[in-house]
Every structure is written in C-alpha cells, then in structure tokens.
Motif scaffolding. Sequence first.
Motif, PDB file in Angstrom:
ATOM      1  N   SER A   1       0.863  -1.190   0.000  1.00  0.00           N
ATOM      2  CA  SER A   1       0.000   0.000   0.000  1.00  0.00           C
ATOM      3  C   SER A   1       0.892   1.230   0.000  1.00  0.00           C
ATOM      4  O   SER A   1       1.655   1.451   0.941  1.00  0.00           O
ATOM      5  CB  SER A   1      -0.898   0.014   1.238  1.00  0.00           C
ATOM      6  N   ILE A   2       0.800   1.999  -1.072  1.00  0.00           N
ATOM      7  CA  ILE A   2       1.641   3.184  -1.246  1.00  0.00           C
ATOM      8  C   ILE A   2       0.740   4.413  -1.170  1.00  0.00           C
ATOM      9  O   ILE A   2      -0.231   4.529  -1.921  1.00  0.00           O
ATOM     10  CB  ILE A   2       2.352   3.157  -2.631  1.00  0.00           C
TER      11      ILE A   2
ATOM     12  N   ALA B   1       0.468  12.781   9.174  1.00  0.00           N
ATOM     13  CA  ALA B   1       0.272  14.234   9.186  1.00  0.00           C
ATOM     14  C   ALA B   1       0.424  14.863   7.803  1.00  0.00           C
ATOM     15  O   ALA B   1       0.651  16.056   7.696  1.00  0.00           O
ATOM     16  CB  ALA B   1       1.256  14.877  10.179  1.00  0.00           C
ATOM     17  N   LEU B   2       0.311  14.069   6.751  1.00  0.00           N
ATOM     18  CA  LEU B   2       0.454  14.600   5.396  1.00  0.00           C
ATOM     19  C   LEU B   2      -0.887  14.530   4.681  1.00  0.00           C
ATOM     20  O   LEU B   2      -1.713  13.663   4.977  1.00  0.00           O
ATOM     21  CB  LEU B   2       1.480  13.758   4.612  1.00  0.00           C
ATOM     22  N   GLU B   3      -1.080  15.428   3.739  1.00  0.00           N
ATOM     23  CA  GLU B   3      -2.296  15.389   2.935  1.00  0.00           C
ATOM     24  C   GLU B   3      -2.211  14.197   1.963  1.00  0.00           C
ATOM     25  O   GLU B   3      -1.216  14.030   1.261  1.00  0.00           O
ATOM     26  CB  GLU B   3      -2.402  16.706   2.150  1.00  0.00           C
ATOM     27  N   VAL B   4      -3.282  13.403   1.940  1.00  0.00           N
ATOM     28  CA  VAL B   4      -3.300  12.215   1.083  1.00  0.00           C
ATOM     29  C   VAL B   4      -3.931  12.567  -0.259  1.00  0.00           C
ATOM     30  O   VAL B   4      -5.027  13.124  -0.310  1.00  0.00           O
ATOM     31  CB  VAL B   4      -4.096  11.070   1.752  1.00  0.00           C
ATOM     32  N   ARG B   5      -3.243  12.239  -1.355  1.00  0.00           N
ATOM     33  CA  ARG B   5      -3.794  12.525  -2.693  1.00  0.00           C
ATOM     34  C   ARG B   5      -4.343  11.272  -3.355  1.00  0.00           C
ATOM     35  O   ARG B   5      -5.244  11.334  -4.162  1.00  0.00           O
ATOM     36  CB  ARG B   5      -2.713  13.146  -3.565  1.00  0.00           C
ATOM     37  N   ASP B   6      -3.734  10.123  -3.025  1.00  0.00           N
ATOM     38  CA  ASP B   6      -4.221   8.861  -3.603  1.00  0.00           C
ATOM     39  C   ASP B   6      -3.561   7.709  -2.840  1.00  0.00           C
ATOM     40  O   ASP B   6      -2.572   7.921  -2.142  1.00  0.00           O
ATOM     41  CB  ASP B   6      -3.857   8.778  -5.094  1.00  0.00           C
ATOM     42  N   VAL B   7      -4.129   6.526  -2.981  1.00  0.00           N
ATOM     43  CA  VAL B   7      -3.511   5.342  -2.405  1.00  0.00           C
ATOM     44  C   VAL B   7      -3.457   4.284  -3.495  1.00  0.00           C
ATOM     45  O   VAL B   7      -4.442   4.067  -4.212  1.00  0.00           O
ATOM     46  CB  VAL B   7      -4.300   4.808  -1.182  1.00  0.00           C
ATOM     47  N   GLU B   8      -2.303   3.694  -3.616  1.00  0.00           N
ATOM     48  CA  GLU B   8      -2.064   2.723  -4.682  1.00  0.00           C
ATOM     49  C   GLU B   8      -1.716   1.379  -4.030  1.00  0.00           C
ATOM     50  O   GLU B   8      -1.036   1.360  -3.010  1.00  0.00           O
ATOM     51  CB  GLU B   8      -0.865   3.256  -5.488  1.00  0.00           C
ATOM     52  N   PHE B   9      -2.186   0.279  -4.635  1.00  0.00           N
ATOM     53  CA  PHE B   9      -1.872  -1.043  -4.090  1.00  0.00           C
ATOM     54  C   PHE B   9      -0.922  -1.721  -5.055  1.00  0.00           C
ATOM     55  O   PHE B   9      -1.341  -2.443  -5.959  1.00  0.00           O
ATOM     56  CB  PHE B   9      -3.155  -1.822  -3.839  1.00  0.00           C
ATOM     57  N   ARG B  10       0.347  -1.440  -4.852  1.00  0.00           N
ATOM     58  CA  ARG B  10       1.337  -1.880  -5.832  1.00  0.00           C
ATOM     59  C   ARG B  10       1.465  -3.403  -5.795  1.00  0.00           C
ATOM     60  O   ARG B  10       1.635  -3.987  -4.726  1.00  0.00           O
ATOM     61  CB  ARG B  10       2.678  -1.206  -5.537  1.00  0.00           C
ATOM     62  N   GLY B  11       1.348  -4.022  -6.945  1.00  0.00           N
ATOM     63  CA  GLY B  11       1.464  -5.484  -7.024  1.00  0.00           C
ATOM     64  C   GLY B  11       0.109  -6.184  -7.056  1.00  0.00           C
ATOM     65  O   GLY B  11       0.024  -7.360  -7.382  1.00  0.00           O
TER      66      GLY B  11
ATOM     67  N   MET C   1       4.873   7.169  -0.638  1.00  0.00           N
ATOM     68  CA  MET C   1       5.621   6.422   0.378  1.00  0.00           C
ATOM     69  C   MET C   1       4.811   5.213   0.826  1.00  0.00           C
ATOM     70  O   MET C   1       3.585   5.187   0.685  1.00  0.00           O
ATOM     71  CB  MET C   1       5.937   7.330   1.578  1.00  0.00           C
ATOM     72  N   HIS C   2       5.513   4.234   1.385  1.00  0.00           N
ATOM     73  CA  HIS C   2       4.842   3.048   1.921  1.00  0.00           C
ATOM     74  C   HIS C   2       3.890   3.459   3.050  1.00  0.00           C
ATOM     75  O   HIS C   2       4.176   4.403   3.794  1.00  0.00           O
ATOM     76  CB  HIS C   2       5.891   2.066   2.449  1.00  0.00           C
ATOM     77  N   PHE C   3       2.792   2.726   3.195  1.00  0.00           N
ATOM     78  CA  PHE C   3       1.828   3.037   4.258  1.00  0.00           C
ATOM     79  C   PHE C   3       2.496   3.186   5.622  1.00  0.00           C
ATOM     80  O   PHE C   3       2.153   4.084   6.396  1.00  0.00           O
ATOM     81  CB  PHE C   3       0.733   1.951   4.327  1.00  0.00           C
ATOM     82  N   GLN C   4       3.440   2.314   5.959  1.00  0.00           N
ATOM     83  CA  GLN C   4       4.065   2.402   7.292  1.00  0.00           C
ATOM     84  C   GLN C   4       4.892   3.667   7.444  1.00  0.00           C
ATOM     85  O   GLN C   4       5.033   4.193   8.546  1.00  0.00           O
ATOM     86  CB  GLN C   4       4.938   1.160   7.581  1.00  0.00           C
ATOM     87  N   GLU C   5       5.447   4.145   6.330  1.00  0.00           N
ATOM     88  CA  GLU C   5       6.205   5.394   6.411  1.00  0.00           C
ATOM     89  C   GLU C   5       5.246   6.556   6.676  1.00  0.00           C
ATOM     90  O   GLU C   5       5.495   7.431   7.515  1.00  0.00           O
ATOM     91  CB  GLU C   5       6.997   5.620   5.114  1.00  0.00           C
ATOM     92  N   TYR C   6       4.108   6.540   5.954  1.00  0.00           N
ATOM     93  CA  TYR C   6       3.079   7.565   6.156  1.00  0.00           C
ATOM     94  C   TYR C   6       2.536   7.510   7.594  1.00  0.00           C
ATOM     95  O   TYR C   6       2.405   8.528   8.270  1.00  0.00           O
ATOM     96  CB  TYR C   6       1.951   7.339   5.136  1.00  0.00           C
ATOM     97  N   TRP C   7       2.261   6.294   8.081  1.00  0.00           N
ATOM     98  CA  TRP C   7       1.524   6.117   9.338  1.00  0.00           C
ATOM     99  C   TRP C   7       2.436   6.203  10.560  1.00  0.00           C
ATOM    100  O   TRP C   7       2.148   6.916  11.511  1.00  0.00           O
ATOM    101  CB  TRP C   7       0.805   4.772   9.261  1.00  0.00           C
TER     102      TRP C   7
END
Length: 331
Positions: free
Chosen positions: A169-170, A190-200, A178-184
């Motif tokens: 989850s990117i 604390a960053l504005e989310v523009r999209d979420v991608e499920f790579r793979g 960034m990877h979900f764990q990096e974001y979370w």
Amino acid sequence: MVTFLAGGTGTPKLLDGLGGSTFDPADATVVGNTGDDVELGGVLVCPDLDTVLFDGGGVLDRKRWWGIDGDTAETHEELHRLADAAGLDGGPRYLSDEAQVSGREIARWRRFSGVAEFMELGDKDRAVHVTRTSLLDEGYSLTEVTRILADAFDLDVTLLPMSDDPVASIVHTEEGSMHFQEYWVARRAALEVRDVEFRGADEATPTDEVLTALDSPVVVGPSNPVTSIGPMLAVPEIQEALDSTPVVAVSPFVEDRVFSGPAAELMRGVGYEASTAGVADAYPFADAFVLDEEDGTDLDRPVVRTDTSLDGSDDAARVMSAVEEALEVVS
Ligand code: FO1
Ligand code: CA
C-alpha cells in the motif's frame, strides 16, 4: 462456515465476539490484509496477520493493538544506540534493490533498512518475524508459514494472508509517495493524502485457500476501507469472489465520525466521502450493513443497527450478533 476480512484493529476487536456467538470459531476463517507488510532489517513484518495471531493467542498488547503484551525492545533500542553512535540517520531508509532470496521475490517497495529501524519491533515480536522470514527463505509460502505460526499461538480460527504474492500500500501525499508504514508510523499520518495505490495487486492472485473461504458468507469488519480492506479489493479475483457470495459489512463510521485511525483522511484521498455513505460506495458488493444505532444514514441495502462501539468482549458479542442477524437477511 463464515469468513472475515480483517485489517489491524477494528476486525480483530470484533473477532473477540466469536466466542459468545453461534459461530463456531473452528468454522471461521480470517483473511488478513498484507498491504501494510514491511521488510525491516531483513525480517518480514505482517502487522495485520500478527494482530489476529497475538490476539487469538492471548498475548496481544491491547493498549496499542499491535505487538506482544509486556514485550521488551532491547534489540530495537540497541539498533538506535548503534546508529546514533555511528552518526547514521534514523527514519525510514529504503532498500531499493530487487533481490531474490532462496527463490522468494523481495518486493522492492516494502524493503527498509534495519539501521535505526523506524518501527519498534519488540524482542518477542521480532522472534515471530525471524521465524516467518526464515521459513519463507526455506521455501514455505506465507500461507503455510501463517498456519505454522497459528498452531504455535493455538489459534482457534483459520488465519490466511490475502495472497502469497507481495502487495504494498503506497500513499501518495503532498510530499511524494511512500509506503503506508512510512506515512503512518514515521510521518504520523500528518500529510495530505492525494491517492492510495496497491502496488502489485493487479498481478497478485488469491490462494486456493482464500478462494475457498470466499465461497462462504463474508463479513467485512469495521476496518479501514482504504488501507485495510482496499488491498484485498484491489486483487481482481478477490473482488470477483465477493460479487458472488453474501457479504455483510460493518461500518467503521457513525455517519461521518470515525472510531479510530486515519480512515477519514484516506477515504477522502481516494475520492470517497469520509462517512458510512462513502463506505457503502466503496463496498458495492456488500449485501447488507451493520451500522451504529446513532447512524441515520439511508442506504440502498438492508441495515441492522446496534451500538457498534468495540471496547471489550460484551461490545464484541453485541456487534457479532448484529452481524449474524444481517447475515440471515442476505444468506
Ligand atoms: N505502529 C506505530 O505507530 N509505531 C510503531 O513503531 C509500530 C511498530 C509495529 C511493529 C510491528 C507491528 O506488527 C505493528 C507495528 N505498528 C506500529 C502498528 C502498525 O503500524 C499499524 O497499526 C498497522 O499496520 C495498521 O493496521
Ligand atoms: Ca455480494
């Protein structure tokens, strides 16, 4: 038989209600999200599988809803001491090489260095990751490894990873992807989310075990629709399977209030309203919903209402019986 789709907190909390329900835990399968998985310092961490594993084994840290209760973090602390002494930067450090270990494909986008590891791995928790990673390197699949670990923790439900193929989850933010764990964990969401991608996910296939489990009625627990359930829905064959079996979903919102976690920001980031109505849009395959008694959202599908707060086993039992009632409506 009944199958639960589970992320990190909401669904494991609901699963505590299995004991007091008419469901036999031996007939229940839990399909866990693996989009949050990270390889950190050479070990594969599967947070959502491990929450179910540790909770079922009676060792989950229930204050944090991750890791093992009473665990120490000496190795983690020493990793930070060493990195500081050596003048190495902390924070997420990606390892970007595509690599093969004993025939196991290492997914580039979830590989992080163990130098000043950016997530806290407890000492006992790490033992689980070392065992898991070593078995994968020996050639076992993640499904087989999860079964071995489930036996070690005496789980009474069947726990399956959503796929043996890596999915990451990117999160695309104002400061890049960034990877979900990096974001979370590293950026504290604390960053504005523009999209979420499920790579793979496009290339990932569910295992035969998951496909069999999805022949039974499915319960989508009150997990984050984007980062907990989203990775499963992004796998085409899982999506198809959900279209052809009865599905009950528990909303993690009360109208537009969310119980916990970053669900609201992530929902808006992928273009859904951050509310029960948005969850219904995200789950077109769901045939009925369990909503909170204070949630007046008008849906186009059958609804069972109860107090959906989940702060202990009485709550879990009450929500689970609403789930049973909703399943009777759609089965
Ligand atoms: N969450 C944190 O906020 N900080 C951590 O250091 C952290 C470490 C960690 C280690 C193992 C694990 O299984 C989970 C961990 N989590 C941590 C939780 C995790 O980031 C998320 O809550 C889940 O991925 C969301 O389901
Ligand atoms: Ca359906």
